[in-house]
Design an enzyme around this catalytic site. Structure first.
Site, mmCIF file in Angstrom:
data_model
loop_
_atom_site.group_PDB
_atom_site.id
_atom_site.type_symbol
_atom_site.label_atom_id
_atom_site.label_comp_id
_atom_site.label_asym_id
_atom_site.label_seq_id
_atom_site.Cartn_x
_atom_site.Cartn_y
_atom_site.Cartn_z
ATOM 1 C CB SER A 86 3.066 1.319 -6.881
ATOM 2 O OG SER A 86 3.821 2.327 -6.247
ATOM 3 C CB THR A 211 2.930 0.845 -1.014
ATOM 4 O OG1 THR A 211 1.951 -0.151 -1.271
ATOM 5 C CG2 THR A 211 2.550 1.596 0.245
ATOM 6 C CB THR A 229 -0.772 1.767 -1.699
ATOM 7 O OG1 THR A 229 -0.377 0.788 -2.658
ATOM 8 C CG2 THR A 229 -2.047 1.287 -1.024
ATOM 9 N NE ARG A 239 -5.233 -6.497 -1.487
ATOM 10 C CZ ARG A 239 -4.095 -5.818 -1.333
ATOM 11 N NH1 ARG A 239 -4.041 -4.535 -1.643
ATOM 12 N NH2 ARG A 239 -3.027 -6.420 -0.877
ATOM 13 C CB THR A 262 6.345 -0.990 0.293
ATOM 14 O OG1 THR A 262 7.681 -1.506 0.455
ATOM 15 C CG2 THR A 262 6.368 0.504 0.543
ATOM 16 N N GLY A 263 4.751 -3.695 0.020
ATOM 17 C CA GLY A 263 4.835 -5.114 -0.307
ATOM 18 C C GLY A 263 3.502 -5.808 -0.103
HETATM 19 N N1 GLY Z 1 1.126 -2.913 0.535
HETATM 20 C C1 GLY Z 1 0.149 -2.520 -0.370
HETATM 21 C C2 GLY Z 1 -0.954 -3.465 -0.506
HETATM 22 O O1 GLY Z 1 -0.798 -4.666 -0.301
HETATM 23 O O2 GLY Z 1 -2.044 -3.021 -0.839
#
Ligand code: GLY
Length: 358
Positions: A86, A211, A229, A239, A262-263
């Protein structure tokens, strides 16, 4: 939180007691007990070494290293470890099979902030984010510009940050996807495919939106934070999620504290929730309550059916890691089961995140 400092603690805080031989120990006050917190992967990966992220950051911080540099050295372990898919090297790539990395950092006392987004070819984006903060007048560099900046600063640019594992997962994802998924959001199913693959063991389910966030406070009460991340697995190229965005993936205010996430980045970006958490700390909330308030805000802003479970609650994961200027901390999550990493004088451990829904 101020307390008497024993000789051992004082030395541990990185201050040369010998330089002040006439100061009775009982007079020496510590501003705060030093502590480092991180998402759970901050006390999981070692990249073949002895220490995890929080252990390294705590050791450096309490040896007198700069608070933010200590945290960045900590997350570098996770960024460099191919086993964490991640973050950094071996992070799950975008839909074109290219690993694009995001990171930001903030230094409380210096009021520095720096970030990079869509950075390719450098396994430690947090180091580049730190250089944006320390070497430029800017706060955020993206894409080719971020890479050229890193090259100018002496970073080695690698052709490809995929590992065999991350490439195999991407190829499998490509195989399963409807080639027209970009055109019809109702049909595209991007993260559902990724989540199904995680369930089948292609990678850790927590790594769809992986992340690491890591925040710390030293014995002088200096606060800092860093988030890094590889972003959403198999994302549309270009993105950018919450991680490199100041106020979303991280926010630090020296007088109040730090928060990071994170998330699902999109859910956090909508409300700039790390900033919201720090503002809740400023109003006097405990880190746990400040973090839960942000999750409530995200839940209130989540109205699309595709993002809700059968109870009308967000069906995705989003966690906040919160540290206040007194050294109190918490991790919060929508549901039970998450843990966050802590390292203080009691050692390193995982503690339970407070769930919004029980
Ligand atoms: N929290 C990491 C992302 O959505 O890129």
């Amino acid at each position: 939180m101020a307390k008497e400092l024993s000789r051992r603690e004082f030395m541990g805080a990185g201050v040369a007691l010998a330089a002040m031989p006439h100061v009775p120990e009982i007079w020496i006050k510590r501003a705060v007990n030093p502590v480092v917190i991180a998402s759970g992967n901050g006390h999981q990966f070692r990249n073949g070494g002895e220490e995890t992220c929080v252990q390294t950051a705590f050791r450096l911080m309490t040896s007198g290293e700069d608070v933010l540099e200590s945290l960045v050295a900590g997350v570098n372990i996770v960024e460099s470890d191919p086993a964490d898919t991640s973050v950094g090297y071996g992070g799950l790539p975008n839909a074109d099979g290219v690993v694009q990395l995001d990171s930001c950092c903030m230094h409380g006392p210096k009021k520095w902030a720096g970030g990079v987004a869509c950075l390719e070819g450098i396994r430690n984006p947090s180091k580049v984010a730190l250089m944006v903060a320390s070497e430029t007048d800017h706060h955020l560099l993206v894409g080719k510009g971020a890479q050229e900046f890193a090259r100018a600063m002496g970073f080695k640019i690698e052709d490809d940050l995929n590992t065999e594992k991350s490439r195999a997962a991407w190829l499998e994802w490509k195989r399963r996807m409807d080639p027209s998924h970009y055109l019809d959001p109702a049909k595209r199913g991007g993260s559902e495919t990724a989540e199904r693959m995680a369930d089948e063991g292609w990678f850790d389910p927590h790594h769809v939106w992986g992340t690491i966030n890591c925040n710390g406070i030293n014995a002088k009460g200096e606060v800092a934070g860093v988030t890094t991340t590889s972003g959403l697995a198999f994302k549309i190229p270009g993105r950018v999620g919450d991680s490199p965005i100041l106020g979303a993936g991280l926010y630090v205010d020296q007088s109040v504290g730090a928060a990071g996430s994170t998330g699902r980045g999109e859910a956090n970006l909508y409300g700039l929730c790390s900033f919201l958490v720090v503002e809740e700390l400023r109003r006097g909330k405990h880190p746990k309550d400040a973090g839960l308030e942000a999750l409530r805000r995200v839940a209130a802003n989540t109205i699309e059916k595709r993002l809700l479970d059968e109870n009308g609650r967000p069906n995705f994961g989003l966690n906040f890691y919160v540290l206040d200027a007194r050294g109190r901390h918490a991790g919060v999550a929508f549901r039970p089961g998450s843990r966050y990493a802590v390292c203080d004088e009691g050692g390193a451990r995982l503690e339970t995140c407070e769930p919004l829904y029980v």
